[in-house]
Structures are given as C-alpha cells and as structure tokens.
Scaffold this motif. Structure first.
Motif, mmCIF file in Angstrom:
data_model
loop_
_atom_site.group_PDB
_atom_site.id
_atom_site.type_symbol
_atom_site.label_atom_id
_atom_site.label_comp_id
_atom_site.label_asym_id
_atom_site.label_seq_id
_atom_site.Cartn_x
_atom_site.Cartn_y
_atom_site.Cartn_z
ATOM 1 N N LYS A 1 -32.682 -100.853 -25.746
ATOM 2 C CA LYS A 1 -32.421 -100.146 -24.485
ATOM 3 C C LYS A 1 -33.732 -99.988 -23.721
ATOM 4 O O LYS A 1 -34.817 -100.011 -24.294
ATOM 5 C CB LYS A 1 -31.818 -98.753 -24.756
ATOM 6 N N GLU A 2 -33.606 -99.800 -22.438
ATOM 7 C CA GLU A 2 -34.782 -99.583 -21.586
ATOM 8 C C GLU A 2 -34.759 -98.160 -21.047
ATOM 9 O O GLU A 2 -33.716 -97.503 -21.057
ATOM 10 C CB GLU A 2 -34.756 -100.559 -20.398
ATOM 11 N N ALA A 3 -35.929 -97.705 -20.605
ATOM 12 C CA ALA A 3 -35.994 -96.373 -19.992
ATOM 13 C C ALA A 3 -35.191 -96.391 -18.695
ATOM 14 O O ALA A 3 -35.114 -97.406 -18.013
ATOM 15 C CB ALA A 3 -37.441 -95.997 -19.701
ATOM 16 N N ASP A 4 -34.564 -95.265 -18.378
ATOM 17 C CA ASP A 4 -33.719 -95.104 -17.185
ATOM 18 C C ASP A 4 -32.468 -95.981 -17.215
ATOM 19 O O ASP A 4 -31.872 -96.257 -16.181
ATOM 20 C CB ASP A 4 -34.492 -95.373 -15.886
ATOM 21 N N THR B 1 -29.982 -86.479 -21.190
ATOM 22 C CA THR B 1 -30.903 -87.573 -21.490
ATOM 23 C C THR B 1 -31.038 -87.691 -23.006
ATOM 24 O O THR B 1 -30.921 -86.696 -23.725
ATOM 25 C CB THR B 1 -32.299 -87.330 -20.874
ATOM 26 N N ALA C 1 -31.068 -92.870 -20.943
ATOM 27 C CA ALA C 1 -32.148 -92.990 -21.923
ATOM 28 C C ALA C 1 -33.476 -92.749 -21.230
ATOM 29 O O ALA C 1 -33.733 -93.273 -20.155
ATOM 30 C CB ALA C 1 -32.117 -94.391 -22.531
ATOM 31 N N GLN C 2 -34.316 -91.915 -21.926
ATOM 32 C CA GLN C 2 -35.648 -91.612 -21.340
ATOM 33 C C GLN C 2 -36.729 -91.900 -22.360
ATOM 34 O O GLN C 2 -36.598 -91.623 -23.491
ATOM 35 C CB GLN C 2 -35.703 -90.133 -20.956
ATOM 36 N N PRO D 1 -33.373 -90.029 -26.201
ATOM 37 C CA PRO D 1 -34.544 -90.901 -26.387
ATOM 38 C C PRO D 1 -34.123 -92.378 -26.339
ATOM 39 O O PRO D 1 -33.007 -92.733 -26.690
ATOM 40 C CB PRO D 1 -35.062 -90.529 -27.777
ATOM 41 N N VAL D 2 -35.067 -93.209 -25.907
ATOM 42 C CA VAL D 2 -34.805 -94.648 -25.813
ATOM 43 C C VAL D 2 -34.659 -95.223 -27.218
ATOM 44 O O VAL D 2 -35.488 -94.987 -28.091
ATOM 45 C CB VAL D 2 -35.955 -95.359 -25.060
ATOM 46 N N SER E 1 -28.986 -99.669 -14.692
ATOM 47 C CA SER E 1 -30.137 -98.796 -14.428
ATOM 48 C C SER E 1 -29.641 -97.568 -13.661
ATOM 49 O O SER E 1 -28.745 -97.669 -12.826
ATOM 50 C CB SER E 1 -31.192 -99.510 -13.591
#
Length: 198
Positions: free
Chosen positions: A169-172, A162, A197-198, A164-165, A151
């Motif tokens: 994968k997870e955000a952040d 950044t 990833a955002q 895209p997710v 994280s």
C-alpha cells in the motif's frame, strides 16, 4: 422787407440745421440701442452657455446611469440563465440525496447471509428492488464514487479513520470504504467515508 427776408432765411437755415441734426440724434440713439441690444445678447449668450453646460452635465450623468443600469440588467440576466441551467442540470438532486440512505439499507440487507427458503426469496426480492433503484440512479446521472484502492481526494472522499501503511500500500491510499459516496454529474451528493493509510 429785406429784414423779413433775412428773418425768413435765418429761420429756414435754423430749420435745415434742426433737420440735419435730427438724424444724427436718431443715428446715435439707434447705435446706442444696438449697443444695448448686443450687451443684452452677450449676457443672454453667457446665460445660455451656462445652461448648456449644466444640461450637458445632466445628460452625461443620466447616460452614465443608463449604461450602468443596462450592465446591471445584463448581469442579472446572465446570473438567472446560469441558475436556470444549474436547476436543469442538477434537477433531482434532493430526491437522489434522499434515496441514498435507502440504497445503503438495501445493500446492508443484501449482505446478510440467509439459509432458509423464505429468506432466499426475500433476499431475491430485495435484490430486484436494489437493481431497479441503482438503474434509476444511473439513468439520472447519479454515479458511485470509486474509492477503494484509489488515492485520497478531499474533494470526493471523507477520511474518518487512518491506519498505518501496510506492505503493498502507499501513503494516502484508501484502504477500505465505510460508506459509499455518490455524484450527480460533476457535483458531489455525498462524499465517500473512507479509511486512509498514513
């Protein structure tokens, strides 16, 4: 003669009266002197009390200054001890920072594919240098910051891009590492430059 005797008796009586009256005058004079002396003493006592209160005030002020100075000295000593402890704890920080670009260059050299015999031998020599430098850094408490798949933590990571997710994968979450980060004990020498990833 009786007149002479009478005169003598009158003179004697007058002398006796004078003698009796003299101590009374002396007594009055002594009591006046005592009164004057006590008057002076009361005045002196008042002056002395004023001086005592002034001196007490000065002593209190000096005592306060002394206590403040003592506290300031104690604070300076604690600050110096803390700075000395930090100097010992983070000894070699500047050297480690200067070595990190060399490690990066060695890693880039090792990532190049070689096919001929001399290139393989050269790469083997670079690998040996890299291994020794990595060991020297670890022996001096310089460690690599784990980043990929972790994280995002702004304290130890620096996001430079950044994306895209994606699935799985997870955000952040950190997708890839562009430049490794390093820590000296609990202090960040260089944050890891990462793609998040955002």
């Amino acid at each position: 003669m009786s007149e002479d005797k009478k005169v003598e008796e009158i003179e004697k009586t007058a002398e006796e009266t004078n003698e009796k009256s003299k101590p009374a005058k002396e007594t009055t004079t002594k009591s006046e002197k005592k009164a004057k002396k006590h008057g002076k003493s009361n005045k002196q006592i008042e002056e002395l009390q004023t001086q005592i209160s002034e001196l007490t005030g000065k002593v209190d002020a000096i005592t306060d200054q002394y206590i403040r100075a003592k506290a300031e000295i104690a604070n300076i000593q604690k600050r110096n001890e803390k700075e000395q402890a930090n100097l010992v704890k983070y000894d070699g920080q500047h050297l480690a920072k200067d070595i990190l670009p060399v490690i990066d260059n060695l890693e880039r050299a090792l990532s190049i594919e070689v096919s001929d015999e001399s290139g393989v031998q050269l790469k083997k020599g670079i690998q040996m240098v890299y291994d020794h430098m990595s060991k020297a850094l670890k022996d001096n408490n310089v460690t690599e910051i784990e980043a990929e798949g972790q994280s995002f933590d702004p304290q130890i990571h620096q996001a430079v891009q950044t994306v895209p997710v994606e699935d799985g994968k997870e955000a952040d979450q950190i997708v890839s590492v562009l430049q490794k980060g390093y820590m000296l004990k609990d202090r960040v020498l260089r944050p890891a430059m990462v793609v998040v990833a955002q």
